[in-house]
Design a protein around this motif. Structure first.
Motif, PDB file in Angstrom:
ATOM      1  N   PHE A  56     -16.857 -18.867 -23.726  1.00  0.00           N
ATOM      2  CA  PHE A  56     -15.925 -18.114 -22.882  1.00  0.00           C
ATOM      3  C   PHE A  56     -16.496 -17.948 -21.485  1.00  0.00           C
ATOM      4  N   ASP A  57     -15.600 -17.751 -20.530  1.00  0.00           N
ATOM      5  CA  ASP A  57     -15.968 -17.363 -19.169  1.00  0.00           C
ATOM      6  C   ASP A  57     -15.599 -15.902 -19.010  1.00  0.00           C
ATOM      7  N   ARG A  58     -16.404 -15.171 -18.260  1.00  0.00           N
ATOM      8  CA  ARG A  58     -16.186 -13.727 -18.103  1.00  0.00           C
ATOM      9  C   ARG A  58     -16.018 -13.365 -16.635  1.00  0.00           C
ATOM     10  N   VAL A 150      -6.468 -18.300 -22.727  1.00  0.00           N
ATOM     11  CA  VAL A 150      -6.467 -17.445 -23.914  1.00  0.00           C
ATOM     12  C   VAL A 150      -7.539 -16.404 -23.630  1.00  0.00           C
ATOM     13  N   TYR A 151      -7.139 -15.145 -23.556  1.00  0.00           N
ATOM     14  CA  TYR A 151      -8.072 -14.146 -23.045  1.00  0.00           C
ATOM     15  C   TYR A 151      -7.988 -12.829 -23.815  1.00  0.00           C
ATOM     16  N   LYS A 152      -9.034 -12.038 -23.635  1.00  0.00           N
ATOM     17  CA  LYS A 152      -9.031 -10.659 -24.118  1.00  0.00           C
ATOM     18  C   LYS A 152      -9.620  -9.797 -23.006  1.00  0.00           C
ATOM     19  N   THR A 153      -9.243  -8.534 -23.003  1.00  0.00           N
ATOM     20  CA  THR A 153      -9.724  -7.608 -21.987  1.00  0.00           C
ATOM     21  C   THR A 153     -10.284  -6.363 -22.648  1.00  0.00           C
ATOM     22  N   PHE A 154     -11.216  -5.730 -21.948  1.00  0.00           N
ATOM     23  CA  PHE A 154     -11.757  -4.460 -22.408  1.00  0.00           C
ATOM     24  C   PHE A 154     -12.488  -3.803 -21.247  1.00  0.00           C
ATOM     25  N   THR A 155     -12.874  -2.554 -21.447  1.00  0.00           N
ATOM     26  CA  THR A 155     -13.641  -1.845 -20.419  1.00  0.00           C
ATOM     27  C   THR A 155     -14.998  -1.477 -20.969  1.00  0.00           C
ATOM     28  N   LEU A 164     -12.656  -9.329 -18.355  1.00  0.00           N
ATOM     29  CA  LEU A 164     -11.692 -10.332 -18.805  1.00  0.00           C
ATOM     30  C   LEU A 164     -12.503 -11.501 -19.344  1.00  0.00           C
ATOM     31  N   ASP A 165     -12.377 -11.776 -20.651  1.00  0.00           N
ATOM     32  CA  ASP A 165     -13.036 -12.930 -21.266  1.00  0.00           C
ATOM     33  C   ASP A 165     -11.987 -13.991 -21.539  1.00  0.00           C
TER      34      ASP A 165
END
Length: 174
Positions: A56-58, A150-155, A164-165
């Motif tokens: 993944f890229d972040r 295709v991504y996921k997000t979190f804090t 953002l991954d």
């Protein structure tokens, strides 16, 4: 209908309003609204950075104070807030990232954002990042990709960060 009762009611209302306002201490009139209650100051967006990992890229957006709500949505193209001009990032797919309420400048109008304004990136998924807006309590970023992300997000906290991954096939040597 006799207008005297209506006139008496209006006069009583005016006297009641005047009496209530007379009970407010004079010192309250000189206090700023911020001193009346504990309202957190607007989040300050201070940096954006990225890195490549095996699968993944972040993209990380650094924030001072409390993390505001963040929305991420696919868009057909990236445009600068205010001018509406197209953001010159190569890509076929784009994500718009909005932090609000937030600012990338202080109360005096001086920028506190130290990250890139427009940056081409050569990672497997992430191809570019741009700060596209800092206007009326909304800070906006754009991210560019050659294929549909295709991504996921979190804090993360202490310090505050939005992450953002974006998934990609495993890189060589991983």
């Amino acid at each position: 209908m006799n207008p005297r009762p209506r006139l008496a009611a209006v006069a009583a209302g005016l006297l009641l309003t005047a009496g209530v306002s007379a009970t407010i201490p004079a010192s309250a009139a000189t206090q700023s609204p911020a001193s009346w209650q504990s309202v957190p100051k607007t989040a300050l967006v201070v940096n954006a950075r990225w890195g490549g990992h095996c699968t993944f890229d972040r993209l990380v957006i650094d924030v001072r104070r409390t993390m505001p709500p963040v929305t991420v949505k696919p868009v057909k193209e990236l445009r600068y807030d205010g001018s509406g001009k197209k953001v010159p990032l190569a890509g076929k797919h784009f994500l718009e990232i909005k932090l609000s309420p937030a600012a990338a400048h202080n109360d005096a109008g001086k920028s506190v954002y130290k990250g890139p304004r427009l940056q081409k990136i050569w990672l497997p998924a992430l191809k570019g990042v741009a700060l596209t807006g800092d206007f009326e309590g909304v800070v906006t970023f754009g991210a560019a990709f050659h294929s549909k992300p295709v991504y996921k997000t979190f804090t993360l906290h202490s310090p505050e960060r939005f992450v953002l991954d974006v998934k990609h096939p495993p890189a060589r040597g991983c």
